[in-house]
Every structure is written in structure tokens, then in C-alpha cells.
Design an enzyme around this catalytic site. Structure first.
Site, PDB file in Angstrom:
ATOM      1  N   LYS A 142       0.832  -1.350  -0.101  1.00  0.00           N
ATOM      2  CA  LYS A 142       0.077  -0.049  -0.030  1.00  0.00           C
ATOM      3  C   LYS A 142       0.906   1.268  -0.024  1.00  0.00           C
ATOM      4  CE  LYS A 142      -4.087   2.052   1.799  1.00  0.00           C
ATOM      5  NZ  LYS A 142      -5.294   1.979   2.793  1.00  0.00           N
ATOM      6  N   GLU A 152      -4.393   9.653  -6.316  1.00  0.00           N
ATOM      7  CA  GLU A 152      -5.224   8.720  -7.155  1.00  0.00           C
ATOM      8  C   GLU A 152      -5.589   9.192  -8.475  1.00  0.00           C
ATOM      9  OE1 GLU A 152      -9.461   6.775  -6.127  1.00  0.00           O
ATOM     10  OE2 GLU A 152      -8.091   6.581  -4.451  1.00  0.00           O
ATOM     11  N   ARG A 156      -2.993   4.454  -8.092  1.00  0.00           N
ATOM     12  CA  ARG A 156      -3.699   4.233  -6.636  1.00  0.00           C
ATOM     13  C   ARG A 156      -5.372   3.488  -6.656  1.00  0.00           C
ATOM     14  NH1 ARG A 156      -3.434   8.370  -1.594  1.00  0.00           N
ATOM     15  NH2 ARG A 156      -4.663   6.997  -0.176  1.00  0.00           N
TER      16      ARG A 156
END
Length: 203
Positions: A142, A152, A156
């Protein structure tokens, strides 16, 4: 703070506070502090009304890596350190399996070796020591993805694997007034999304 406060007197003060404020066997004790607090609070929770739930929120580095983890509690008595204490089951089987689903996700999206290592372990209650290095591997997956795409914009989004359908499943339970562990919904979501990947994209 201070190990001198990890005493029966302190335990009695907390017991008294819980009793005077109507804490029942359904109460949840939050232990926010360093190792002394997590040890003391865990012992109080294990003994008040023969046991209530507790959550440790460690605020010191030492408590984060040592005292708050592993389920050991204790108080000092008769001049001896941790003479009286208990062992706590830190998580229910449901919670462990819920987290396990998210760990499987990390393996599927980024690290096949991690995925197969997770499949190989024997899940044992109350806790499997084999989880320790695998937790570190999951966190590393992660961390690497988030570091590469903090906002993101692309990569992601892989961390959402299983969540698109999983959140819908979770919500469908919620509108019925029922609850199911988040990780279970994510796992069901991953199965559904893998199936879609095969029939729609030939994955």
C-alpha cells in the site's frame, strides 16, 4: 504517565468510575496513552464485570510497537512488576478474516508471492504469529502504491479492487439494518470483479 501509576489503586479508581457512570458488560473502554495506560486499561477491561471490550490507541512509539500489541496486560503489586495480569484476545475471528481479505487484495494487485504466502498460512485463533511479517508486506504494498500516486490519478485506483461492488454489498446490508464485516464485502467484491474481468476482458 509513570509506571508507579500501574497499580491496584489506579485500577480501583477506573472500576469505580465505570460503575458510577453506568458502564455495563456492553461497554467499550478506550485506552488512549502510552504503555502504562494500555497495560492498565487492558487489565481493567479484562476484569470489570468479568470482561468488557477495549481498544488500545497508543500515543507513544514504544506503546505502538510493544505494549499495545500482543494482548498482554498487567499491573504492579507488592513491589513486583506485572505480577497480576491477563492475556487478551486482541481481535475476533471475524475481524481477523476481514483484514485478511484486504491483505489478499494487496497480493492480487501487486505481489503474487505475498498472495501465495497468505494462502499458505494456517489461520489460528486467537492470533497467528505468522501474520506479523505478512502484515509488514501488505503495508509495504500500500505504501508503495500511495507514494507513486498520492492523489489517485491512476495507479492508486488499484487499491479500490473489490471495493466498487463490495461497497454496494455493504450498503445493501445496511439498508436492511444488518451489518457485515467490511473485509467480507471486499472479498465478495473481488470475486465478482474478477469474474467480470474474465467475461468482459478475457483476463
Amino acid at each position: 504517565a509513570g509506571d508507579n501509576n500501574k497499580s491496584l489503586h489506579s485500577v480501583e479508581l477506573v472500576w469505580q468510575f465505570l460503575l458510577e457512570n453506568g458502564a455495563t458488560r456492553d461497554a467499550l473502554l478506550l485506552n488512549i496513552g502510552g504503555g502504562m495506560i494500555t497495560d492498565l486499561g487492558g487489565f481493567v477491561a479484562a476484569t470489570y464485570m468479568r470482561g468488557i471490550r477495549c481498544v488500545n490507541i497508543p500515543t507513544s512509539l514504544l506503546a505502538m510497537v510493544d505494549a499495545s500489541t500482543g494482548g498482554k496486560t498487567g499491573i504492579n503489586i507488592l513491589g513486583l512488576k506485572n505480577l497480576v495480569g491477563t492475556f487478551l484476545n486482541t481481535l475476533s475471528e471475524n475481524e481477523i478474516l476481514s483484514g485478511y481479505a484486504e491483505m489478499l487484495k494487496h497480493g492480487l494487485i501487486a505481489d503474487p508471492a505475498h498472495f501465495y504466502a497468505l494462502l499458505a498460512i494456517e489461520l489460528q485463533m486467537p492470533y497467528s504469529e505468522l501474520f506479523a511479517p505478512l502484515l509488514s508486506d501488505s503495508i509495504q504494498v500500500k505504501r508503495q502504491i500511495v507514494s507513486a500516486d498520492f492523489q489517485e490519478k491512476g495507479l492508486r485506483k488499484a487499491l479500490n479492487f473489490g471495493h466498487t461492488i463490495g461497497h454496494a454489498i455493504e450498503e445493501s446490508y445496511a439498508v436492511q439494518g444488518r451489518t457485515v464485516a467490511h473485509g467480507y464485502c471486499v472479498l465478495w467484491g473481488m470475486v465478482a470483479e474478477l469474474y467480470l474481468s474474465v467475461i468482459k476482458m478475457g483476463c
